[in-house]
Scaffold this motif. Structure first.
Motif, PDB file in Angstrom:
ATOM      1  N   ILE A  33       1.085  -1.284  -0.351  1.00  0.00           N
ATOM      2  CA  ILE A  33      -0.349   0.111   0.203  1.00  0.00           C
ATOM      3  C   ILE A  33       0.456   0.724   0.066  1.00  0.00           C
ATOM      4  N   ALA A  34       1.715   0.866   0.443  1.00  0.00           N
ATOM      5  CA  ALA A  34       2.684   2.293   0.674  1.00  0.00           C
ATOM      6  C   ALA A  34       3.678   2.265  -0.439  1.00  0.00           C
ATOM      7  N   SER A  35       3.111   1.758  -1.780  1.00  0.00           N
ATOM      8  CA  SER A  35       3.978   1.704  -2.588  1.00  0.00           C
ATOM      9  C   SER A  35       2.727   2.607  -3.703  1.00  0.00           C
ATOM     10  N   VAL A  36       1.327   2.306  -3.106  1.00  0.00           N
ATOM     11  CA  VAL A  36       0.572   2.890  -4.030  1.00  0.00           C
ATOM     12  C   VAL A  36       0.284   4.527  -4.417  1.00  0.00           C
ATOM     13  N   PRO A  37       0.965   5.513  -4.177  1.00  0.00           N
ATOM     14  CA  PRO A  37       1.659   7.180  -4.342  1.00  0.00           C
ATOM     15  C   PRO A  37       2.106   6.772  -5.930  1.00  0.00           C
ATOM     16  N   ILE A  38       3.346   6.427  -5.364  1.00  0.00           N
ATOM     17  CA  ILE A  38       4.067   5.745  -6.979  1.00  0.00           C
ATOM     18  C   ILE A  38       3.218   5.434  -7.952  1.00  0.00           C
ATOM     19  N   ILE A  39       2.183   4.273  -8.013  1.00  0.00           N
ATOM     20  CA  ILE A  39       1.409   3.922  -9.482  1.00  0.00           C
ATOM     21  C   ILE A  39       0.907   4.883  -9.805  1.00  0.00           C
ATOM     22  N   PRO A 240     -11.289  -4.213   4.735  1.00  0.00           N
ATOM     23  CA  PRO A 240      -9.663  -3.970   4.122  1.00  0.00           C
ATOM     24  C   PRO A 240      -8.692  -4.444   4.311  1.00  0.00           C
ATOM     25  N   SER A 241      -8.219  -3.849   5.545  1.00  0.00           N
ATOM     26  CA  SER A 241      -6.948  -3.711   6.081  1.00  0.00           C
ATOM     27  C   SER A 241      -6.738  -5.439   6.675  1.00  0.00           C
ATOM     28  N   ILE A 242      -7.489  -5.909   6.503  1.00  0.00           N
ATOM     29  CA  ILE A 242      -7.082  -6.908   6.324  1.00  0.00           C
ATOM     30  C   ILE A 242      -7.088  -8.318   5.273  1.00  0.00           C
ATOM     31  N   THR A 243      -8.080  -8.328   4.790  1.00  0.00           N
ATOM     32  CA  THR A 243      -7.905  -8.761   3.397  1.00  0.00           C
ATOM     33  C   THR A 243      -7.087  -8.192   2.340  1.00  0.00           C
ATOM     34  N   SER A 244      -7.062  -7.538   2.102  1.00  0.00           N
ATOM     35  CA  SER A 244      -6.127  -6.468   0.963  1.00  0.00           C
ATOM     36  C   SER A 244      -4.683  -7.171   1.463  1.00  0.00           C
ATOM     37  N   ALA A 245      -4.092  -7.733   2.749  1.00  0.00           N
ATOM     38  CA  ALA A 245      -3.201  -8.365   2.844  1.00  0.00           C
ATOM     39  C   ALA A 245      -2.906  -9.276   1.839  1.00  0.00           C
ATOM     40  N   VAL A 246      -3.890 -10.587   1.536  1.00  0.00           N
ATOM     41  CA  VAL A 246      -4.079 -11.234  -0.124  1.00  0.00           C
ATOM     42  C   VAL A 246      -4.278 -10.806  -1.187  1.00  0.00           C
ATOM     43  N   TRP A 247      -5.147  -9.542  -1.111  1.00  0.00           N
ATOM     44  CA  TRP A 247      -5.311  -9.209  -2.324  1.00  0.00           C
ATOM     45  C   TRP A 247      -4.677  -8.076  -2.857  1.00  0.00           C
ATOM     46  N   ALA A 248      -3.961  -7.368  -2.355  1.00  0.00           N
ATOM     47  CA  ALA A 248      -3.848  -5.836  -2.739  1.00  0.00           C
ATOM     48  C   ALA A 248      -1.986  -6.175  -3.415  1.00  0.00           C
ATOM     49  N   PRO A 249      -1.453  -7.173  -3.661  1.00  0.00           N
ATOM     50  CA  PRO A 249      -0.123  -7.636  -4.211  1.00  0.00           C
ATOM     51  C   PRO A 249      -0.873  -8.070  -5.678  1.00  0.00           C
ATOM     52  N   PHE A 250      -1.726  -9.714  -5.428  1.00  0.00           N
ATOM     53  CA  PHE A 250      -2.271  -9.543  -7.302  1.00  0.00           C
ATOM     54  C   PHE A 250      -3.208  -8.131  -7.991  1.00  0.00           C
ATOM     55  N   ALA A 251      -4.128  -7.602  -7.018  1.00  0.00           N
ATOM     56  CA  ALA A 251      -3.861  -6.083  -7.651  1.00  0.00           C
ATOM     57  C   ALA A 251      -3.163  -4.951  -7.729  1.00  0.00           C
ATOM     58  N   ILE A 252      -2.199  -4.835  -7.455  1.00  0.00           N
ATOM     59  CA  ILE A 252      -1.457  -3.692  -7.788  1.00  0.00           C
ATOM     60  C   ILE A 252      -0.941  -4.294  -9.201  1.00  0.00           C
ATOM     61  N   ALA A 253      -0.689  -5.679  -8.885  1.00  0.00           N
ATOM     62  CA  ALA A 253       0.719  -5.975 -10.516  1.00  0.00           C
ATOM     63  C   ALA A 253      -0.102  -6.324 -11.496  1.00  0.00           C
ATOM     64  N   TYR A 254      -1.980  -6.569 -11.290  1.00  0.00           N
ATOM     65  CA  TYR A 254      -2.621  -6.190 -12.395  1.00  0.00           C
ATOM     66  C   TYR A 254      -2.794  -4.930 -12.947  1.00  0.00           C
ATOM     67  N   ALA A 255      -2.853  -3.625 -12.102  1.00  0.00           N
ATOM     68  CA  ALA A 255      -3.231  -2.330 -12.675  1.00  0.00           C
ATOM     69  C   ALA A 255      -1.738  -2.093 -13.025  1.00  0.00           C
ATOM     70  N   THR A 256      -0.307  -2.449 -12.637  1.00  0.00           N
ATOM     71  CA  THR A 256       0.931  -1.647 -13.750  1.00  0.00           C
ATOM     72  C   THR A 256       0.927  -2.580 -14.651  1.00  0.00           C
TER      73      THR A 256
END
Length: 423
Positions: A33-39, A240-256
């Motif tokens: 999530i700390a990487s989101v501003p860069i994206i 979101p704080s709990i579940t994003s630990a599972v889905w955030a890496p995939f979702a951010i990879a998809y976005a990029t």
């Protein structure tokens, strides 16, 4: 309802609490999530390209086309290097959870990451895995590096200098042994991967994770994410704080990957991006509560009316905690069905409209906390996405309405009883 709540509290809550407290999972979530501003910054480059594609011709189109290399220049150093930044943030977060001060573990994690992914090709460094394709290797590098540091410090496997030596020099020498061990491990992993599998380590990881990576972009996976996110919120845990630990890496990879594909003029493949979660699936906050907020503002029940009025401005910008805790929606039997299951209907609508080409798929990752529809448009550059957002908000409001009326009726009875006692 009480039996269901008791059963969920008994079996689900311990698991959720473990996930919330698990150092490695939370480090991954916080670092990603700390990487989101860069994206987001990188996404602005895509917007220029999107505007040019929308215009097709004209003076503005000509200007953008003439200067596109400058306007999109930052993309190569933001989205295309996502894994580098994520590695640093994850390692930094985990080292802080172990109470390790300084940046040495995070910097060492970058060294390990580059050894694992920046393979020498034709005498030059191959940068193919510095972006989203190297993200999962970055996660491994960050966790591995910090764990080696943790073990070295725990068992005092480091060079200790005399007290007279300045702290900066002491820290540098203390980091030497963990750094050497991490480098040795990274070199071994890289060469074993090449020798045994004939592919570089990040490609090996991508091959292993291929089923999970493709599966997370499916409708069943999105429905599971939304269901557990809403269910946890209903019991007072930040879903979101709990579940994003599972889905955030995939979702951010998809976005990029979508952004890179769009910049290259290639087809857009992915639907479930980080921006889509907040711009569509949780627009106006978890549970898509904007309609409920408006209903409460018009309520005859004083308590609901006051909460609705206080919550409306934050809700317009995706912050609905005042509504969730003020109503309260948490452990409110009237709100269980619409709050937990209503967003699943919206998820199906969003997925189907994108999957069948009715609206464009995400090609940018806009900032959060934007009014409904704004994020959707910036994300897709498609005006029909705004219509979809309005439709799902209306549908969710209709879903809330009968349950709201039952809740309102009970609140009015309580207020009448209080007034009767005063009289």
């Amino acid at each position: 309802m009480e039996k269901i709540q008791n059963a969920l509290m008994k079996y689900l809550m311990p698991i959720a609490n473990k996930l919330e407290q698990q150092k490695h999972i939370q480090a991954i979530k916080d670092g990603i999530i700390a990487s989101v501003p860069i994206i987001i910054v990188g996404s602005f480059c895509t917007i220029f390209l999107g505007i040019a594609n929308l215009l097709g011709s004209g003076p503005i189109y000509d200007f953008l086309n003439a200067h596109m290399s400058v306007l999109t220049y930052a993309s190569a150093f933001t989205n295309d290097m996502l894994a580098v930044y994520a590695t640093y943030f994850i390692a930094k977060t985990l080292s802080e959870k172990y109470d390790m001060k300084g940046s040495q573990p995070a910097i060492t994690a970058l060294v390990v990451f580059f050894i694992l992914v920046a393979v020498i090709k034709d005498g030059q460094l191959n940068t193919a895995y510095l972006g989203s394709t190297g993200l999962f290797t970055g996660i491994i590098a960050a966790l591995l590096t910090v764990e080696v540091y943790h073990l070295c410090y725990k068992y005092k496997w480091y060079i200790k200098m005399p007290d007279s030596v300045p702290p900066m020099v002491q820290d540098s020498f203390a980091a030497l042994v963990p750094l050497i061990l991490n480098v040795i491990i990274a070199v071994i992993i890289t060469n074993v991967s090449l020798a045994c599998t004939k592919v570089v380590f990040p490609q090996l990881i991508m091959n292993i994770l291929a089923p999970a990576i493709s599966g997370m972009d499916s409708l069943p996976a999105m429905l599971l994410v939304m269901f557990f996110t809403q269910l946890l919120w209903f019991f007072g845990l930040h879903g979101p704080s709990i579940t994003s630990a599972v889905w955030a890496p995939f979702a951010i990879a998809y976005a990029t990957q979508n952004i890179t594909a769009y910049n290259a003029g290639q087809p857009i493949e992915h639907i479930f991006t980080f921006g889509l979660f907040y711009g569509f699936l949780c627009v106006s906050g978890s549970g898509l509560t904007l309609g409920l907020n408006i209903l409460m503002m018009r309520s005859k029940a004083k308590s609901l009316n006051s909460v609705g009025k206080v919550s409306i401005i934050p809700s317009l910008f995706g912050i609905n905690e005042p509504l969730i805790f003020g109503t309260p929606i948490i452990l409110n039997p009237f709100m269980f069905i619409p709050f937990v299951f209503g967003p699943l209907i919206s998820t199906i609508i969003v997925y189907c409209t994108m999957n069948f080409g009715m609206i464009a798929k995400p090609i940018a990752n806009p900032p959060g906390f934007l009014p409904p529809g704004v994020s959707a448009f910036l994300m897709t550059l498609d005006w029909k996405a705004v219509v979809v957002v309005l439709v799902i908000l209306v549908i969710q409001t209709i879903f809330y309405y009968p349950f709201f009326k039952m809740m309102e009726k009970e609140e009015l009875q309580k207020e009448e009883a209080i007034e009767a006692k005063k009289a």
